[in-house]
Design a protein around this motif. Sequence first.
Motif, PDB file in Angstrom:
ATOM      1  N   MET A 140       0.825  -1.214   0.000  1.00  0.00           N
ATOM      2  CA  MET A 140       0.000   0.000   0.000  1.00  0.00           C
ATOM      3  C   MET A 140       0.857   1.260   0.000  1.00  0.00           C
ATOM      4  SD  MET A 140      -3.150  -0.657   2.654  1.00  0.00           S
ATOM      5  CE  MET A 140      -3.885   0.933   2.305  1.00  0.00           C
ATOM      6  N   TYR A 141       1.997   1.176   0.686  1.00  0.00           N
ATOM      7  CA  TYR A 141       2.855   2.347   0.889  1.00  0.00           C
ATOM      8  C   TYR A 141       3.825   2.574  -0.276  1.00  0.00           C
ATOM      9  CZ  TYR A 141       4.972   5.825   3.979  1.00  0.00           C
ATOM     10  OH  TYR A 141       5.393   6.994   4.548  1.00  0.00           O
ATOM     11  N   ASP A 142       3.886   1.604  -1.208  1.00  0.00           N
ATOM     12  CA  ASP A 142       4.808   1.713  -2.331  1.00  0.00           C
ATOM     13  C   ASP A 142       4.520   2.984  -3.138  1.00  0.00           C
ATOM     14  OD1 ASP A 142       5.517   1.105  -5.356  1.00  0.00           O
ATOM     15  OD2 ASP A 142       6.753  -0.242  -4.153  1.00  0.00           O
ATOM     16  N   VAL A 143       5.565   3.752  -3.412  1.00  0.00           N
ATOM     17  CA  VAL A 143       5.393   5.044  -4.086  1.00  0.00           C
ATOM     18  C   VAL A 143       4.833   4.874  -5.495  1.00  0.00           C
ATOM     19  CG1 VAL A 143       6.608   7.070  -4.968  1.00  0.00           C
ATOM     20  CG2 VAL A 143       7.221   6.137  -2.730  1.00  0.00           C
ATOM     21  N   HIS A 144       5.203   3.784  -6.179  1.00  0.00           N
ATOM     22  CA  HIS A 144       4.813   3.609  -7.583  1.00  0.00           C
ATOM     23  C   HIS A 144       3.489   2.871  -7.753  1.00  0.00           C
ATOM     24  CE1 HIS A 144       8.714   5.173  -8.646  1.00  0.00           C
ATOM     25  NE2 HIS A 144       9.309   4.267  -7.881  1.00  0.00           N
ATOM     26  N   SER A 145       3.306   1.770  -7.038  1.00  0.00           N
ATOM     27  CA  SER A 145       2.102   0.947  -7.253  1.00  0.00           C
ATOM     28  C   SER A 145       1.156   0.952  -6.062  1.00  0.00           C
ATOM     29  CB  SER A 145       2.506  -0.498  -7.554  1.00  0.00           C
ATOM     30  OG  SER A 145       3.237  -1.051  -6.462  1.00  0.00           O
ATOM     31  N   GLY A 146       1.513   1.694  -5.012  1.00  0.00           N
ATOM     32  CA  GLY A 146       0.667   1.723  -3.818  1.00  0.00           C
ATOM     33  C   GLY A 146      -0.550   2.593  -3.982  1.00  0.00           C
ATOM     34  N   ILE A 147      -1.289   2.738  -2.913  1.00  0.00           N
ATOM     35  CA  ILE A 147      -2.514   3.543  -2.957  1.00  0.00           C
ATOM     36  C   ILE A 147      -2.150   5.021  -3.073  1.00  0.00           C
ATOM     37  CG2 ILE A 147      -2.728   3.753  -0.433  1.00  0.00           C
ATOM     38  CD1 ILE A 147      -5.816   3.302  -1.004  1.00  0.00           C
ATOM     39  N   LYS A 148      -2.917   5.734  -3.878  1.00  0.00           N
ATOM     40  CA  LYS A 148      -2.636   7.151  -4.125  1.00  0.00           C
ATOM     41  C   LYS A 148      -3.256   8.003  -3.024  1.00  0.00           C
ATOM     42  CE  LYS A 148      -0.768   5.945  -8.009  1.00  0.00           C
ATOM     43  NZ  LYS A 148       0.694   5.859  -8.088  1.00  0.00           N
ATOM     44  N   MET A 149      -2.465   8.922  -2.498  1.00  0.00           N
ATOM     45  CA  MET A 149      -2.963   9.858  -1.503  1.00  0.00           C
ATOM     46  C   MET A 149      -3.308  11.179  -2.179  1.00  0.00           C
ATOM     47  SD  MET A 149      -0.761   9.174   1.953  1.00  0.00           S
ATOM     48  CE  MET A 149       0.828   9.739   1.342  1.00  0.00           C
ATOM     49  N   SER A 150      -4.370  11.817  -1.707  1.00  0.00           N
ATOM     50  CA  SER A 150      -4.798  13.072  -2.319  1.00  0.00           C
ATOM     51  C   SER A 150      -5.566  13.906  -1.304  1.00  0.00           C
ATOM     52  CB  SER A 150      -5.665  12.793  -3.555  1.00  0.00           C
ATOM     53  OG  SER A 150      -6.801  12.023  -3.193  1.00  0.00           O
ATOM     54  N   ASN A 151      -6.126  15.013  -1.771  1.00  0.00           N
ATOM     55  CA  ASN A 151      -6.910  15.894  -0.905  1.00  0.00           C
ATOM     56  C   ASN A 151      -8.373  15.456  -0.900  1.00  0.00           C
ATOM     57  OD1 ASN A 151      -4.563  17.334  -0.575  1.00  0.00           O
ATOM     58  ND2 ASN A 151      -5.130  18.971  -2.004  1.00  0.00           N
ATOM     59  N   HIS A 152      -8.988  15.469   0.268  1.00  0.00           N
ATOM     60  CA  HIS A 152     -10.400  15.122   0.390  1.00  0.00           C
ATOM     61  C   HIS A 152     -11.088  16.147   1.282  1.00  0.00           C
ATOM     62  CE1 HIS A 152     -10.367  11.052  -1.458  1.00  0.00           C
ATOM     63  NE2 HIS A 152      -9.094  11.092  -1.104  1.00  0.00           N
ATOM     64  N   VAL A 153     -12.388  16.307   1.062  1.00  0.00           N
ATOM     65  CA  VAL A 153     -13.165  17.292   1.807  1.00  0.00           C
ATOM     66  C   VAL A 153     -14.163  16.593   2.714  1.00  0.00           C
ATOM     67  CG1 VAL A 153     -14.780  19.221   1.614  1.00  0.00           C
ATOM     68  CG2 VAL A 153     -12.943  18.983  -0.049  1.00  0.00           C
ATOM     69  N   GLU A 154     -14.225  17.041   3.969  1.00  0.00           N
ATOM     70  CA  GLU A 154     -15.254  16.543   4.892  1.00  0.00           C
ATOM     71  C   GLU A 154     -15.674  17.660   5.831  1.00  0.00           C
ATOM     72  OE1 GLU A 154     -15.291  14.025   8.765  1.00  0.00           O
ATOM     73  OE2 GLU A 154     -15.014  12.574   7.145  1.00  0.00           O
ATOM     74  N   GLN A 155     -16.971  17.940   5.843  1.00  0.00           N
ATOM     75  CA  GLN A 155     -17.567  18.936   6.732  1.00  0.00           C
ATOM     76  C   GLN A 155     -16.820  20.272   6.705  1.00  0.00           C
ATOM     77  OE1 GLN A 155     -18.092  17.244  10.639  1.00  0.00           O
ATOM     78  NE2 GLN A 155     -19.717  15.868   9.963  1.00  0.00           N
ATOM     79  N   GLY A 156     -16.556  20.751   5.514  1.00  0.00           N
ATOM     80  CA  GLY A 156     -15.971  22.075   5.355  1.00  0.00           C
ATOM     81  C   GLY A 156     -14.468  22.140   5.468  1.00  0.00           C
ATOM     82  N   SER A 157     -13.813  21.009   5.758  1.00  0.00           N
ATOM     83  CA  SER A 157     -12.350  20.995   5.861  1.00  0.00           C
ATOM     84  C   SER A 157     -11.755  20.144   4.751  1.00  0.00           C
ATOM     85  CB  SER A 157     -11.909  20.436   7.220  1.00  0.00           C
ATOM     86  OG  SER A 157     -12.300  21.299   8.258  1.00  0.00           O
ATOM     87  N   THR A 158     -10.647  20.610   4.188  1.00  0.00           N
ATOM     88  CA  THR A 158      -9.916  19.843   3.180  1.00  0.00           C
ATOM     89  C   THR A 158      -8.745  19.148   3.859  1.00  0.00           C
ATOM     90  OG1 THR A 158     -10.485  21.419   1.437  1.00  0.00           O
ATOM     91  CG2 THR A 158      -8.641  19.946   1.008  1.00  0.00           C
ATOM     92  N   TYR A 159      -8.700  17.824   3.787  1.00  0.00           N
ATOM     93  CA  TYR A 159      -7.613  17.042   4.379  1.00  0.00           C
ATOM     94  C   TYR A 159      -6.663  16.592   3.271  1.00  0.00           C
ATOM     95  CZ  TYR A 159     -10.580  16.754   8.525  1.00  0.00           C
ATOM     96  OH  TYR A 159     -11.357  17.057   9.623  1.00  0.00           O
ATOM     97  N   SER A 160      -5.384  16.855   3.449  1.00  0.00           N
ATOM     98  CA  SER A 160      -4.387  16.467   2.443  1.00  0.00           C
ATOM     99  C   SER A 160      -3.738  15.141   2.830  1.00  0.00           C
ATOM    100  CB  SER A 160      -3.312  17.557   2.321  1.00  0.00           C
ATOM    101  OG  SER A 160      -2.686  17.785   3.575  1.00  0.00           O
TER     102      SER A 160
END
Length: 357
Positions: A140-160
């Motif tokens: 999961m943590y692999d930089v190339h084939s792991g899960i992609k992390m991004s920005n998400h919004v919940e209840q008015g806050s953007t989590y990076s």
Amino acid sequence: MDTEKTNMILREGFLVKRGHLVHNWKARWFVLMPDKLLYYKYEGGKRDSCQRGKIQLKDCVITSPFLEYENRPLVFKLRTKNKVDHFLEACSREERDDWAADITEAVDKLRVAAGGKVMDEEDQAGSQLHINLSKVLDAMYDVHSGIKMSNHVEQGSTYSNCFSGSAVVDWLVFMQLALTRVEAMTLASALLEEGFLRTVGTRSLEGIRTAGLSEQFMDDSTALYSFSDNLKKRGSVKAETSLSAVELSGKVIKRGILLKQGHRRKNWKVRLFVLRSEPDFLHYYDPTKDDVSPVGGFSLRSCLVSSLDDNGVPTGVKGNIQGNLFKIITHTDTHYFIQAPTHQEKMDWIDAIREHS
């Protein structure tokens, strides 16, 4: 009469397709037949009767989800008997899974009719191995084939630097670390229980409080997670609040592809509409790009929505009209003219908008 027209239609609707020669993405109207998948172009506001392409389903192999396109988590892949790959994107996970299930069923029926057998899950997966959670985490943590992390919004806050629960489930199934979504939820719950993953925001925390031990992880696009604090971070999770974040923070009530008439040029364009509640907003996106940055949107507060008669062209409407028209008037007196692909979808959208306006 054309035999293709007399065959039973199993399913139809908008999907976004990647081109073969020029690898751009375009919205097309797809029609699933028992032995083929046809697709058409919408010219203006009306479906072009000229068929744009055909995918023969005999001996097709379907991969769903297909996660090799960053920022396109709703893609599935069809590989034909001749090893030609077709990449198709739906407007929601539910719709993607429904399309994949219906196409798989059609392919299986063709295989049985030809004297073959339907592969069961054991044939496809082989013997089940004991899963090492540390190895799953490393993958999961692999930089190339792991899960992609991004920005998400919940209840008015953007989590990076985080990811949604449904994205984790998609990834585990795509990487064949779990056979089904239920298995993936159990595996992700174990990662959460062992402290490899942590909750972000309130929605995912709610899952821990209310669910059983093996179902603490939520297969939900609004439940957010990140890697544990004791891991070497690719980036820290930060929350920032903005006006646009507030607009996009509501619960998604309905998603779907509709046709919208432009305000200036009056041309019709295919748009992905997303209706959210608390706060009540309707946003629309270019489905060939992403569902992160809206092309436009408006508050549903004090909106008026009405069905338009398909007999004749209503005032303010131009172009080649398919039908199933409805109009939204915002509290600022802006008029939006919209076409749905079917009468039922039109009524569903009208009901949903009225409920939240």
